[in-house]
Design a protein around this motif. Sequence first.
Motif, mmCIF file in Angstrom:
data_model
loop_
_atom_site.group_PDB
_atom_site.id
_atom_site.type_symbol
_atom_site.label_atom_id
_atom_site.label_comp_id
_atom_site.label_asym_id
_atom_site.label_seq_id
_atom_site.Cartn_x
_atom_site.Cartn_y
_atom_site.Cartn_z
ATOM 1 N N MET A 1 0.908 -1.342 -0.108
ATOM 2 C CA MET A 1 -0.183 0.128 0.083
ATOM 3 C C MET A 1 0.961 1.300 0.192
ATOM 4 O O MET A 1 0.516 2.319 -0.791
ATOM 5 N N LEU A 2 1.979 1.434 0.867
ATOM 6 C CA LEU A 2 2.763 2.523 0.780
ATOM 7 C C LEU A 2 3.584 2.600 -0.611
ATOM 8 O O LEU A 2 3.667 3.664 -0.899
ATOM 9 N N LYS A 3 3.907 1.570 -1.228
ATOM 10 C CA LYS A 3 4.426 1.476 -2.398
ATOM 11 C C LYS A 3 3.702 2.112 -3.474
ATOM 12 O O LYS A 3 4.032 2.968 -4.337
ATOM 13 N N ASN A 4 2.439 1.995 -3.424
ATOM 14 C CA ASN A 4 1.501 2.378 -4.525
ATOM 15 C C ASN A 4 0.739 3.655 -4.177
ATOM 16 O O ASN A 4 0.125 4.296 -4.860
ATOM 17 N N SER A 5 1.177 4.249 -2.932
ATOM 18 C CA SER A 5 0.701 5.270 -2.617
ATOM 19 C C SER A 5 1.700 6.782 -2.914
ATOM 20 O O SER A 5 2.861 6.440 -3.276
ATOM 21 N N ASN A 6 1.215 7.871 -2.794
ATOM 22 C CA ASN A 6 2.081 8.897 -2.759
ATOM 23 C C ASN A 6 2.563 9.685 -1.595
ATOM 24 O O ASN A 6 2.958 10.820 -1.460
ATOM 25 N N PHE A 7 2.268 8.818 -0.479
ATOM 26 C CA PHE A 7 2.606 9.316 1.030
ATOM 27 C C PHE A 7 4.048 9.765 0.910
ATOM 28 O O PHE A 7 4.151 10.901 1.696
ATOM 29 N N ALA A 8 4.905 9.064 0.396
ATOM 30 C CA ALA A 8 6.477 9.646 0.530
ATOM 31 C C ALA A 8 6.558 11.151 -0.146
ATOM 32 O O ALA A 8 7.275 11.849 0.309
ATOM 33 N N GLU A 9 5.987 11.088 -1.196
ATOM 34 C CA GLU A 9 6.018 12.508 -1.988
ATOM 35 C C GLU A 9 5.396 13.652 -1.088
ATOM 36 O O GLU A 9 5.927 14.497 -1.066
ATOM 37 N N VAL A 10 4.365 13.269 -0.381
ATOM 38 C CA VAL A 10 3.740 14.436 0.453
ATOM 39 C C VAL A 10 4.461 14.678 1.435
ATOM 40 O O VAL A 10 4.719 15.669 1.796
ATOM 41 N N ILE A 11 5.041 13.777 2.129
ATOM 42 C CA ILE A 11 5.930 13.839 3.324
ATOM 43 C C ILE A 11 7.181 14.727 2.828
ATOM 44 O O ILE A 11 7.616 15.522 3.709
ATOM 45 N N GLY A 12 7.891 14.378 1.851
ATOM 46 C CA GLY A 12 9.088 14.972 1.317
ATOM 47 C C GLY A 12 8.869 16.470 1.121
ATOM 48 O O GLY A 12 9.547 17.329 1.239
ATOM 49 N N LYS A 13 7.561 16.690 0.573
ATOM 50 C CA LYS A 13 7.034 18.205 -0.017
ATOM 51 C C LYS A 13 7.054 18.819 1.355
ATOM 52 O O LYS A 13 7.524 19.987 1.612
#
Length: 56
Positions: A40-52
Amino acid sequence: MKSILELNETKVPAVKIDPALNKYDKVVLFPEKLAKANEMLKNSNFAEVIGKKHNS
């Protein structure tokens, strides 16, 4: 029983963790759930949101 204000003023933790639980420190207890969460984490944009948030 202590009130919330009394607990907030003390330096002693309100919860004591049993040292016998340390045997589970390096053990994956639910591998199926871990695999599903990683997918689920791999398919989400969670890392991009946190990075921003951290770059701003």
